[in-house]
Design an enzyme around this catalytic site. Structure first.
Site, PDB file in Angstrom:
ATOM      1  N   HIS A  43       0.823  -1.265  -0.066  1.00 33.23           N
ATOM      2  CA  HIS A  43       0.068   0.008   0.013  1.00 33.23           C
ATOM      3  C   HIS A  43       0.812   1.203   0.034  1.00 33.23           C
ATOM      4  O   HIS A  43       0.486   2.308  -0.669  1.00 33.23           O
ATOM      5  CB  HIS A  43      -0.915  -0.170   1.192  1.00 33.23           C
TER       6      HIS A  43
ATOM      7  N   HIS B 126      -9.555  -1.383  -4.748  1.00 29.28           N
ATOM      8  CA  HIS B 126      -8.423  -2.125  -3.824  1.00 29.28           C
ATOM      9  C   HIS B 126      -7.517  -2.941  -4.753  1.00 29.28           C
ATOM     10  O   HIS B 126      -6.318  -2.811  -4.381  1.00 29.28           O
ATOM     11  CB  HIS B 126      -8.928  -2.685  -2.626  1.00 29.28           C
TER      12      HIS B 126
ATOM     13  N   ASP C 233      -3.362  -2.739  -4.864  1.00 26.03           N
ATOM     14  CA  ASP C 233      -2.375  -3.593  -4.824  1.00 26.03           C
ATOM     15  C   ASP C 233      -1.430  -3.837  -5.942  1.00 26.03           C
ATOM     16  O   ASP C 233      -0.226  -4.082  -5.813  1.00 26.03           O
ATOM     17  CB  ASP C 233      -3.244  -5.113  -4.418  1.00 26.03           C
TER      18      ASP C 233
ATOM     19  N   HIS D 292      -1.234 -10.759  -5.597  1.00 29.27           N
ATOM     20  CA  HIS D 292       0.094 -10.265  -5.311  1.00 29.27           C
ATOM     21  C   HIS D 292       0.798 -11.521  -6.051  1.00 29.27           C
ATOM     22  O   HIS D 292       1.848 -10.914  -7.047  1.00 29.27           O
ATOM     23  CB  HIS D 292       0.577 -10.158  -3.832  1.00 29.27           C
TER      24      HIS D 292
HETATM   25 ZN    ZN Z   1      -4.021  -4.660  -0.324  1.00 25.54          ZN
END
Ligand code: ZN
Length: 265
Positions: free
Chosen positions: A40, A196, A200, A223
């Site tokens: 973040h 969000h 990321d 991720h």
């Molecule tokens: Zn996140």
């Protein structure tokens, strides 16, 4: 960009080659020392066009704060930015690369701008499908992406707590989705969840180490896939080039910051 664990005096470069664990958050490590939940803060830096910074942290995890990048954007604005006399290089995508895992994929495509298009779909009535595409500039990042918070499903909260992760496991720093709706918070955007995921992804792409000219298209990624497609780009001959860049054109952040302070949030 680099993180410094001041408690153990170890410097960890923010690059793809230092990625460690990618469960729920991105961890960087070096010589057995790690810094967790970097994405973040990295998103805030990358989104604002900052590519040279030393981040000192006196423990193993970057503070989660409210689960978004907005507090970092506000603090960066308050700290102020200045151009350095060091030449910058842009990383331009020349040929598409992609990573596919079943129904999940991430691809990087040529573009004259930095763009992110993201689609999520979960086996949950609130989250069957959300999709958004955006050209990422300091202003669009600050207004449209930075305030979007981490989310998690109630059914996973217990699991996350058991694994010792703060992220997604606390009602203060994540939007928790129950069976019939959001439990603990009003959403900041109707589609806060996909925003969000974009946040990321921007944080993970920061590990490329250069401002990006290219378009990320991701579906149901996370991720690991964000990092995998970035690594594939760098590992594929002829897929990218480095271009000299002037100083980034800066939109005044003071016009953006007030939008990050949602009433009551
Ligand atoms: Zn996140």
């Amino acid at each position: 960009m680099r993180f410094v664990r001041t408690d153990v005096d170890v410097e960890i470069p923010a690059t793809l080659s230092h990625i460690g664990s990618q469960d729920h958050a991105t961890t960087l490590n070096r010589d057995g020392v790690s810094i967790g939940t970097v994405e973040h803060l990295l998103a805030a830096l990358f989104g604002l066009g900052i590519d040279d910074v030393r981040v000192e942290v006196d423990g193993p995890e970057v503070p989660v704060l409210d689960g978004s990048a907005a507090p970092f954007v506000i603090l960066l604005h308050e700290a102020g930015l200045r151009p350095l006399a060091v030449p910058r290089q842009l990383l331009r995508v020349v040929r598409p690369v992609e990573v596919v895992h079943g129904a999940k994929f991430a691809r990087l495509l040529p573009s004259d701008h930095f763009e992110v298009g993201y689609t999520i779909g979960f086996d949950h009535p609130l989250l069957r499908h959300q999709s958004l595409a955006l050209r990422v500039t300091p202003r669009s990042f600050s207004e449209q992406i930075a305030p979007a918070r981490t989310f998690g499903f109630l059914r996973e909260v217990e699991l996350l707590r058991k694994s010792g992760l703060a992220l997604g496991g606390s009602l203060e720093n994540a939007v928790v989705i129950g069976e019939t709706g959001v439990l603990n918070n009003k959403l900041r955007f109707d589609d806060e969840f996909v925003r969000h995921k974009m946040l990321d992804a921007i944080g993970d792409l920061a590990l490329l180490g250069h401002p990006l000219l290219g378009r990320l298209e991701a579906t149901r990624a996370g991720h690991a896939l964000h990092a995998a497609v970035a690594k594939r780009l760098l590992a594929t001959p002829g897929a990218f080039e480095l271009l000299p860049a002037g100083a980034p054109s800066r939109e005044p952040i003071e016009q953006v910051a007030p939008a990050l302070r949602p009433a009551g949030a």
